[in-house]
Design a protein around this motif. Structure first.
Motif, PDB file in Angstrom:
ATOM      1  N   LYS A 140       0.792  -1.235   0.000  1.00 48.15           N
ATOM      2  CA  LYS A 140       0.000   0.000   0.000  1.00 48.15           C
ATOM      3  C   LYS A 140       0.825   1.286   0.000  1.00 48.15           C
ATOM      4  CE  LYS A 140      -3.976  -2.072   2.201  1.00 48.15           C
ATOM      5  NZ  LYS A 140      -4.997  -1.949   3.225  1.00 48.15           N
ATOM      6  N   HIS A 141       2.140   1.198   0.208  1.00 49.92           N
ATOM      7  CA  HIS A 141       2.952   2.407   0.348  1.00 49.92           C
ATOM      8  C   HIS A 141       4.259   2.317  -0.423  1.00 49.92           C
ATOM      9  CE1 HIS A 141       0.294   3.814   3.502  1.00 49.92           C
ATOM     10  NE2 HIS A 141       0.388   2.623   4.054  1.00 49.92           N
ATOM     11  N   GLU A 142       4.754   3.485  -0.818  1.00 48.69           N
ATOM     12  CA  GLU A 142       6.058   3.626  -1.468  1.00 48.69           C
ATOM     13  C   GLU A 142       6.706   4.869  -0.865  1.00 48.69           C
ATOM     14  OE1 GLU A 142       5.034   4.206  -5.545  1.00 48.69           O
ATOM     15  OE2 GLU A 142       4.374   2.150  -5.820  1.00 48.69           O
ATOM     16  N   ILE A 143       7.754   4.683  -0.085  1.00 45.97           N
ATOM     17  CA  ILE A 143       8.398   5.808   0.590  1.00 45.97           C
ATOM     18  C   ILE A 143       9.883   5.814   0.240  1.00 45.97           C
ATOM     19  CG2 ILE A 143       8.893   6.917   2.801  1.00 45.97           C
ATOM     20  CD1 ILE A 143       6.494   5.267   3.921  1.00 45.97           C
ATOM     21  N   LEU A 144      10.332   6.923  -0.317  1.00 46.81           N
ATOM     22  CA  LEU A 144      11.744   7.097  -0.639  1.00 46.81           C
ATOM     23  C   LEU A 144      12.352   7.994   0.426  1.00 46.81           C
ATOM     24  CD1 LEU A 144      14.007   6.490  -2.624  1.00 46.81           C
ATOM     25  CD2 LEU A 144      13.280   8.455  -3.965  1.00 46.81           C
ATOM     26  N   MET A 145      13.372   7.491   1.099  1.00 45.60           N
ATOM     27  CA  MET A 145      13.985   8.201   2.219  1.00 45.60           C
ATOM     28  C   MET A 145      15.396   8.619   1.851  1.00 45.60           C
ATOM     29  SD  MET A 145      12.713   5.480   5.068  1.00 45.60           S
ATOM     30  CE  MET A 145      12.811   4.086   3.947  1.00 45.60           C
ATOM     31  N   SER A 146      15.702   9.884   2.101  1.00 42.42           N
ATOM     32  CA  SER A 146      17.044  10.399   1.865  1.00 42.42           C
ATOM     33  C   SER A 146      17.250  11.597   2.781  1.00 42.42           C
ATOM     34  CB  SER A 146      17.214  10.790   0.399  1.00 42.42           C
ATOM     35  OG  SER A 146      18.575  11.059   0.126  1.00 42.42           O
ATOM     36  N   ASP A 147      18.380  12.262   2.625  1.00 38.16           N
ATOM     37  CA  ASP A 147      18.625  13.425   3.473  1.00 38.16           C
ATOM     38  C   ASP A 147      18.365  14.717   2.699  1.00 38.16           C
ATOM     39  OD1 ASP A 147      21.232  14.397   2.321  1.00 38.16           O
ATOM     40  OD2 ASP A 147      21.834  12.377   2.918  1.00 38.16           O
ATOM     41  N   SER A 148      18.459  15.830   3.394  1.00 42.98           N
ATOM     42  CA  SER A 148      18.059  17.117   2.829  1.00 42.98           C
ATOM     43  C   SER A 148      18.928  17.565   1.649  1.00 42.98           C
ATOM     44  CB  SER A 148      18.057  18.188   3.908  1.00 42.98           C
ATOM     45  OG  SER A 148      19.357  18.320   4.470  1.00 42.98           O
ATOM     46  N   ARG A 149      20.096  16.994   1.468  1.00 45.33           N
ATOM     47  CA  ARG A 149      20.936  17.355   0.315  1.00 45.33           C
ATOM     48  C   ARG A 149      20.213  17.083  -0.997  1.00 45.33           C
ATOM     49  NH1 ARG A 149      25.911  13.672   0.693  1.00 45.33           N
ATOM     50  NH2 ARG A 149      24.303  12.296   1.527  1.00 45.33           N
ATOM     51  N   TYR A 150      19.329  16.121  -0.997  1.00 44.13           N
ATOM     52  CA  TYR A 150      18.666  15.681  -2.227  1.00 44.13           C
ATOM     53  C   TYR A 150      17.222  16.167  -2.341  1.00 44.13           C
ATOM     54  CZ  TYR A 150      22.687  12.584  -2.490  1.00 44.13           C
ATOM     55  OH  TYR A 150      23.963  12.090  -2.544  1.00 44.13           O
ATOM     56  N   GLU A 151      16.824  17.093  -1.508  1.00 45.21           N
ATOM     57  CA  GLU A 151      15.424  17.519  -1.459  1.00 45.21           C
ATOM     58  C   GLU A 151      14.889  17.966  -2.820  1.00 45.21           C
ATOM     59  OE1 GLU A 151      12.832  20.785   0.971  1.00 45.21           O
ATOM     60  OE2 GLU A 151      14.581  19.920   1.947  1.00 45.21           O
ATOM     61  N   SER A 152      15.577  18.860  -3.498  1.00 49.75           N
ATOM     62  CA  SER A 152      15.075  19.334  -4.795  1.00 49.75           C
ATOM     63  C   SER A 152      15.201  18.258  -5.870  1.00 49.75           C
ATOM     64  CB  SER A 152      15.795  20.613  -5.227  1.00 49.75           C
ATOM     65  OG  SER A 152      17.172  20.375  -5.390  1.00 49.75           O
ATOM     66  N   GLN A 153      16.254  17.448  -5.801  1.00 48.52           N
ATOM     67  CA  GLN A 153      16.433  16.362  -6.771  1.00 48.52           C
ATOM     68  C   GLN A 153      15.311  15.337  -6.633  1.00 48.52           C
ATOM     69  OE1 GLN A 153      20.281  14.486  -6.543  1.00 48.52           O
ATOM     70  NE2 GLN A 153      19.790  12.976  -8.097  1.00 48.52           N
ATOM     71  N   LEU A 154      14.956  14.996  -5.401  1.00 52.78           N
ATOM     72  CA  LEU A 154      13.865  14.051  -5.167  1.00 52.78           C
ATOM     73  C   LEU A 154      12.546  14.589  -5.707  1.00 52.78           C
ATOM     74  CD1 LEU A 154      14.850  12.985  -1.562  1.00 52.78           C
ATOM     75  CD2 LEU A 154      14.645  11.427  -3.516  1.00 52.78           C
ATOM     76  N   ALA A 155      12.289  15.860  -5.461  1.00 54.06           N
ATOM     77  CA  ALA A 155      11.041  16.459  -5.932  1.00 54.06           C
ATOM     78  C   ALA A 155      10.959  16.445  -7.454  1.00 54.06           C
ATOM     79  CB  ALA A 155      10.925  17.885  -5.406  1.00 54.06           C
ATOM     80  N   THR A 156      12.079  16.642  -8.109  1.00 55.02           N
ATOM     81  CA  THR A 156      12.112  16.660  -9.571  1.00 55.02           C
ATOM     82  C   THR A 156      12.054  15.256 -10.166  1.00 55.02           C
ATOM     83  OG1 THR A 156      13.436  18.686  -9.541  1.00 55.02           O
ATOM     84  CG2 THR A 156      13.466  17.395 -11.574  1.00 55.02           C
ATOM     85  N   GLN A 157      12.856  14.345  -9.633  1.00 47.16           N
ATOM     86  CA  GLN A 157      12.966  13.010 -10.230  1.00 47.16           C
ATOM     87  C   GLN A 157      11.866  12.051  -9.778  1.00 47.16           C
ATOM     88  OE1 GLN A 157      16.989  11.743  -9.282  1.00 47.16           O
ATOM     89  NE2 GLN A 157      17.821  12.795 -11.069  1.00 47.16           N
ATOM     90  N   CYS A 158      11.291  12.268  -8.610  1.00 44.46           N
ATOM     91  CA  CYS A 158      10.335  11.294  -8.049  1.00 44.46           C
ATOM     92  C   CYS A 158       9.082  11.980  -7.516  1.00 44.46           C
ATOM     93  CB  CYS A 158      11.012  10.507  -6.945  1.00 44.46           C
ATOM     94  SG  CYS A 158      12.578   9.775  -7.418  1.00 44.46           S
ATOM     95  N   PRO A 159       8.403  12.781  -8.308  1.00 45.46           N
ATOM     96  CA  PRO A 159       7.253  13.517  -7.785  1.00 45.46           C
ATOM     97  C   PRO A 159       6.074  12.635  -7.369  1.00 45.46           C
ATOM     98  CG  PRO A 159       7.349  13.720 -10.157  1.00 45.46           C
ATOM     99  CD  PRO A 159       8.611  13.002  -9.718  1.00 45.46           C
ATOM    100  N   ASP A 160       6.052  11.391  -7.826  1.00 40.44           N
ATOM    101  CA  ASP A 160       4.932  10.497  -7.522  1.00 40.44           C
ATOM    102  C   ASP A 160       5.158   9.661  -6.266  1.00 40.44           C
ATOM    103  OD1 ASP A 160       6.978   9.143  -8.903  1.00 40.44           O
ATOM    104  OD2 ASP A 160       5.606   7.570  -9.552  1.00 40.44           O
ATOM    105  N   LEU A 161       6.284   9.859  -5.576  1.00 40.77           N
ATOM    106  CA  LEU A 161       6.589   9.069  -4.377  1.00 40.77           C
ATOM    107  C   LEU A 161       6.462   9.904  -3.110  1.00 40.77           C
ATOM    108  CD1 LEU A 161       9.757   7.152  -5.579  1.00 40.77           C
ATOM    109  CD2 LEU A 161       7.519   6.187  -5.155  1.00 40.77           C
ATOM    110  N   ASP A 162       6.126   9.241  -2.020  1.00 41.63           N
ATOM    111  CA  ASP A 162       6.210   9.889  -0.710  1.00 41.63           C
ATOM    112  C   ASP A 162       7.687  10.011  -0.374  1.00 41.63           C
ATOM    113  OD1 ASP A 162       3.466  10.030  -0.342  1.00 41.63           O
ATOM    114  OD2 ASP A 162       3.371   8.070   0.622  1.00 41.63           O
ATOM    115  N   ILE A 163       8.085  11.175   0.086  1.00 37.95           N
ATOM    116  CA  ILE A 163       9.484  11.441   0.408  1.00 37.95           C
ATOM    117  C   ILE A 163       9.599  11.691   1.898  1.00 37.95           C
ATOM    118  CG2 ILE A 163      11.465  12.950  -0.031  1.00 37.95           C
ATOM    119  CD1 ILE A 163      10.499  11.432  -2.534  1.00 37.95           C
ATOM    120  N   ASP A 164      10.596  11.067   2.514  1.00 40.87           N
ATOM    121  CA  ASP A 164      10.824  11.267   3.944  1.00 40.87           C
ATOM    122  C   ASP A 164      12.289  11.589   4.170  1.00 40.87           C
ATOM    123  OD1 ASP A 164      10.468  11.412   6.640  1.00 40.87           O
ATOM    124  OD2 ASP A 164      10.379   9.259   6.938  1.00 40.87           O
TER     125      ASP A 164
END
Length: 73
Positions: free
Chosen positions: A49-73
């Motif tokens: 039921k869930h898909e969560i991609l976890m990383s640190d704040s260095r990748y915040e904008s990269q995560l938003a751009t590359q993985c907009p369909d995933l929950d980010i933590d």
């Protein structure tokens, strides 16, 4: 992006069919294959039921751009 969603959907079905509650993916090659994220530090938690991609704040904008369909933590 569509291919990443198909790959994750297949993995979710496999997780469910094996009776597992979730899978934690830590290998960056596998994370890239499933999400398209190209950063060098992340973990992906997938459950039926869930898909969560976890990383640190260095990748915040990269995560938003590359993985907009995933929950980010």
């Amino acid at each position: 992006k569509h291919n990443f969603q198909i790959r994750r959907r297949r993995l979710k079905k496999e997780i469910k069919s094996r009776g597992a509650s979730a899978m934690l993916i830590t290998n960056t090659t596998n994370i890239n294959y499933l999400t398209g994220f190209t950063g060098s530090s992340a973990n992906l938690l997938i459950s039926p039921k869930h898909e969560i991609l976890m990383s640190d704040s260095r990748y915040e904008s990269q995560l938003a751009t590359q993985c907009p369909d995933l929950d980010i933590d």
